[in-house]
Design an enzyme around this catalytic site. Structure first.
Site, PDB file in Angstrom:
ATOM      1  CB  THR A 133       5.886 -18.831 -18.927  1.00 12.19           C
ATOM      2  OG1 THR A 133       6.299 -20.136 -19.329  1.00 12.19           O
ATOM      3  CG2 THR A 133       6.206 -17.845 -20.025  1.00 12.19           C
ATOM      4  CD  GLN A 176      -3.020   0.302  -0.149  1.00 11.29           C
ATOM      5  OE1 GLN A 176      -3.112   1.044  -1.125  1.00 11.29           O
ATOM      6  NE2 GLN A 176      -3.590  -0.891  -0.115  1.00 11.29           N
ATOM      7  CB  CYS A 218     -18.595  -9.143   2.038  1.00 10.33           C
ATOM      8  SG  CYS A 218     -20.021 -10.185   1.808  1.00 10.33           S
TER       9      CYS A 218
END
Lengths: 511, 511
Positions: free
Chosen positions: A241, A183, A328
């Site tokens: 990959t 963040q 949620c």
């Protein structure tokens, strides 16, 4: 003002808009650098050069060396890798991790998983503003401890931790440090050397890069291993990959930071303006983000007596995207673990909204949001009735004047049967079924836990569905409140109103 | 014919070109569906709709239901997840996996990792054409066995296994089956119901989709768990914000299959044409791919007395990309485990090339490749001398007429010191340093194991570096052959000729 006037995206801590120059860089790679970086011929070498070039850029951005960067498929994978691999290395000789109770779910869930394997985790206390009480760190570290895990900036509050102090204390005791910097990257300068951390994790999609690519910083000399096994990619540290276009997009997003970061002072002033105006609007709000030591774009606000999911849905109706701050999960609506950790009650957590600005969020954007908010608080926005589970009784269920719309996800439908006479439709493809919903009935929108139904109810309201309400607590709450009705009728006469899409041979833009 | 005349990409089993309609679908999502699919407001729901739409398309493609599809960050992750999660579920009650010796590295390496955790793995025998001897399967399954793992089509040979028979035998003994379908998808119809498999794995970038997205098919009712822990994405089976654009690209690639698959008969005829003409060109070649029961696009050919890496590099010089079929891992060049498993000697494995066609590979493309091949076999293409480690002695090293170019990767340089007086440059950014290499000296290109140096040597040759050779066995071989020189001089007077790229504020296309 029942008309969408402006789109204001204030959920930049959830994800960000991909900037055009990032999209262009990715597109160029998709078109012209399609080779497999492990192939030795020119097309492969060209693709490998994209990856190595990106490694250099990402490394420079955080003041690391290129050989200290391992690209992953997400920051979640990155956090899983560091925590799991270090456990593999140390366990059972050392078996304790010291962390904080406000880490990202990818850290919290991995720690919980490792506890199942025998690791013990101690969480440091945090104060009311989400600041980790570092005085407790030294005492928490014992001879059993192999890792301290402390995020640099919290995603829900914006609180920046004193990671320099964390590493100083941990290193003094011979313990390595992981810092989740997801963040923070893009919102503040990051210098892994100055922070002194041994491992750090990053994600591109928080700084206007693509979703699906992350990175681990591994300090030179710090032990590390592969978590995904297979090929020898990423110097043997991450098989599979490489997503070359995504990695190029990550680098393109990093390349923009020297021009983005200097604008963060302005962003901080906008965030402060929003806070001040919110307080004028509703003097009893509580601001959970710290005034000092906070990301410049993040503002967590508790609105007493306002249900955050309803407020979020009402704002959405007017084109404003904010986070209700609650995760949620299937079946139940838990209050945010971060808000609980800083001492909020369940009620307060369910009244908390997170605003997270982008560097291009304007004062005009914020004025618009404040206007919509004021209207909502004044009761001028359309209201959606909330029905309690006790109200959805035998009479309600079999009254033809009611139309029950079940918007649960397919995996939630596997867990619990639906209400009788309900109509199942997908939460995500609202546009496909909105015309099926009768306008002359009372529409009750039902979801698993009572959260997802709210935006759908609001969206229906905006489509001239005047008589609409949602079920508090969802199917989970209803089953608890009405066990007899559930046992007898659940799952009966359930109709799927959205037919499965037929297979299309030709490509088209998803809806 | 020392001039690049045509680009022919015949390594479609390594990765494929992203088709324009796939790139467009991805670009549209990047621009217009940037939301986080876990967010409840409209922008989030729109992104979630893209993911659910894609899930429907991918499911339909393999005759599964949408709730049986879990998107991952790669097929490598998918294979890691199925193998690890099933081990977590069954171990230590049951502790045996039956597999084949020709699985993809992501399966082989994960099996090896699980062996370290106590799982026992039995590999079934395979015949000369890579067909698993299924008669041995029933005997290999014991009461301890919890999984049979058998790929649908082999990546190096193209051999298609009788997976129907595998599931029949395994299910009769109450054992579940995982089939790695990565190489099959896009080249043959796949019906997971008809195959009877419980788990299957897929990758988008083998069918002209993007790199960095895979999927697991999990049969309804088959046990499964998250491998990456964190958020509740993918019905709780895979945490991490979804790479929405990549998932959309995967679906776009699948949408093309109804038009691609009918063309595979034509592709098979082209592959047969290539095989026939190669045999005319060099009658002693050995074709390792089966005539029947093979992917339509795959041809594995052993060229006696031709070193595959040299042939690969020579073809590369003329714009032709093929695979040398050997996995070059840090430090040594191991022969392919697949070729060894079907009985090839180390020499034969190092003389084997894999051609893998795309559906748009033309007869003209193949004629061009055959012409370059004929010239190479006739000695008409530029030859690169191979120096043995014994030739690189004290005299050679300190002779000013020699210029040693070390193109090892940065992580390889950490493992072994370089040759004295060598010049270090990045393998992947040849274009950046090619002008530094003197044209009036004998240039010896050195890599870790002797493989990577070859394409660089050829590329230098094409840039008027006439006197160029490469070191057989690389630095690893040299240290073994010249232990005294290594001990005394390695790492001395080593120069980095490619300066680190400065940080750029503005984005640009990677080189």
């Amino acid at each position: 003002m029942f008309h969408l006037q402006r789109n204001v995206y204030l959920d930049n801590n959830a994800t960000t808009r991909v900037t055009p120059h990032v999209a262009r860089a990715m597109s160029a790679v998709l078109k012209r650098r399609f080779g497999n970086p492990s192939s030795l011929y020119r097309i492969g070498r060209d693709a490998a050069a994209v990856v190595e070039d990106a490694r250099q850029v990402v490394a420079t951005t955080i003041h690391a060396e290129p050989d200290e960067i391992v690209f992953t498929g997400s920051a979640t994978e990155a956090n899983n890798q560091v925590l799991t691999v270090l456990t593999d290395i140390h366990y059972p000789t050392r078996r304790k991790i010291v962390s904080t109770p406000i880490e990202h779910p990818s850290v919290m869930a991995t720690l919980a998983h490792l506890e199942g394997r025998g690791v013990s985790v101690e969480f440091l206390p945090v104060d009311r503003l989400g600041r980790v009480v570092l005085a407790a760190l030294d005492a928490a570290i014992d001879t059993n401890t192999f890792l301290v895990c402390c995020m640099l900036a919290n995603n829900e509050l914006g609180t920046i931790q004193d990671v320099v102090q964390v590493t100083r204390t941990a290193h003094a005791r011979g313990v390595t440090v992981l810092s989740d910097c997801v963040q923070a990257l893009g919102k503040m300068p990051i210098d892994v050397r100055a922070l002194g951390i041994d491992y750090a994790t990053f994600s591109a999609h928080k700084l206007h890069g693509p979703k699906g690519v992350g990175a681990v910083f591994v300090r030179r000399g710090a032990p590390f291993r592969a978590f995904l096994h297979g090929g020898h990619q990423e110097a043997g540290m991450r098989a599979g990959t490489e997503g070359v276009h995504n990695i190029a997009g990550f680098a393109a997003a990093c390349r923009a930071l020297p021009t983005v970061l200097p604008r963060m002072g302005e962003t901080a002033r906008r965030t402060q303006l929003l806070a001040d105006e919110l307080r004028r609007l509703k003097p009893d709000i509580v601001i959970n983000s710290p005034q000092q030591g906070c990301l410049p774009n993040t503002l967590s606000v508790t609105f007493p007596d306002v249900t955050n999911t309803v407020l979020m849905a009402a704002l959405d109706l007017y084109g404003v995207a904010v986070s209700a701050g609650s995760a949620c999960s299937a079946g139940e609506t838990k209050p945010s673990h971060v808000l609980k950790a800083i001492g909020l009650s369940d009620d307060a957590a369910h009244q908390t909204i997170r605003f997270s600005l982008a560097e291009d969020t304007s004062v005009k954007d914020l004025r618009y949001v404040l206007r919509v908010l004021r209207d909502h608080l004044d009761g001028k926005t359309p209201a959606i009735r909330a029905l309690r589970a006790s109200q959805v009784d035998h009479h309600f269920l079999f009254d033809d004047a009611n139309y029950i719309l079940d918007v649960r996800f397919w995996h939630e439908r596997k867990l619990l049967k639906g209400l009788p006479n309900s109509h199942e439709a997908s939460f995500v493809s609202f546009k496909k079924y909105v015309h099926h919903v009768p306008r002359n009935k009372h529409v009750l929108v039902v979801c698993m836990g009572g959260v997802d139904a709210i935006p759908i109810a609001y969206a229906l309201k905006s489509k001239r569905c005047d008589n609409v309400s949602f079920l508090l607590g969802g199917v989970v709450g209803w089953r608890i409140a009405q066990p007899d009705l559930y046992a007898r009728y659940a799952g009966t006469n359930v109709t799927a109103i959205e037919p499965r899409a037929p297979r299309r041979a030709r490509p088209r833009l998803p809806p």
